[in-house]
Design a protein around this motif. Structure first.
Motif, short mmCIF file in Angstrom:
data_model
loop_
_atom_site.label_atom_id
_atom_site.label_comp_id
_atom_site.label_asym_id
_atom_site.label_seq_id
_atom_site.Cartn_x
_atom_site.Cartn_y
_atom_site.Cartn_z
N ARG A 21 0.87 -1.18 0.00
CA ARG A 21 0.00 0.00 0.00
C ARG A 21 0.91 1.23 0.00
O ARG A 21 1.87 1.30 0.76
N ALA A 22 0.59 2.22 -0.81
CA ALA A 22 1.35 3.47 -0.86
C ALA A 22 1.13 4.25 0.43
O ALA A 22 -0.01 4.44 0.86
N VAL A 23 2.21 4.72 1.06
CA VAL A 23 2.09 5.53 2.26
C VAL A 23 2.21 7.02 1.95
O VAL A 23 1.96 7.87 2.79
N ARG A 24 2.59 7.32 0.70
CA ARG A 24 2.65 8.70 0.22
C ARG A 24 2.40 8.68 -1.28
O ARG A 24 2.39 7.61 -1.89
N ALA A 25 2.19 9.82 -1.86
CA ALA A 25 1.99 9.89 -3.30
C ALA A 25 3.27 9.45 -4.00
O ALA A 25 4.38 9.80 -3.60
N ILE A 26 3.09 8.63 -5.05
CA ILE A 26 4.21 8.13 -5.85
C ILE A 26 3.84 8.39 -7.31
O ILE A 26 3.10 7.62 -7.91
N GLY A 27 4.31 9.49 -7.86
CA GLY A 27 3.91 9.84 -9.22
C GLY A 27 2.40 10.01 -9.27
O GLY A 27 1.83 10.80 -8.52
#
Length: 76
Positions: free
Chosen positions: A24-30
């Motif tokens: 799960r992404a914990v911050r924006a990635i692109g």
């Protein structure tokens, strides 16, 4: 602030005898928003935490010696 871009959700499955873990992404990635559920990896060695916008999406599975880094995207 943590430099990590994803965490393991706790969901696992076994494929070809290998335990895969969902991310799960914990911050924006692109273009990926924080909180987005990603695909499956066997360890952090498979998907870079540090550089670029690398991401594994959907039901894609990355394991063994495979490495996703830079701005690579794995789908499917």
């Amino acid at each position: 602030m943590s430099d990590k871009k994803y965490e393991f959700t706790g969901e696992t499955k076994i494929v070809f005898g290998v335990t895969l873990k969902r991310i799960r992404a914990v911050r924006a990635i692109g273009f990926i928003e924080a909180g987005t559920i990603g695909g499956w990896i066997s360890s952090e060695a498979n998907l870079s935490q540090a550089s670029g916008n690398a991401w594994v999406s959907g039901d894609a599975q990355v394991f063994g010696n495979a490495q996703v880094y830079g701005d690579a995207q794995v789908f499917g």
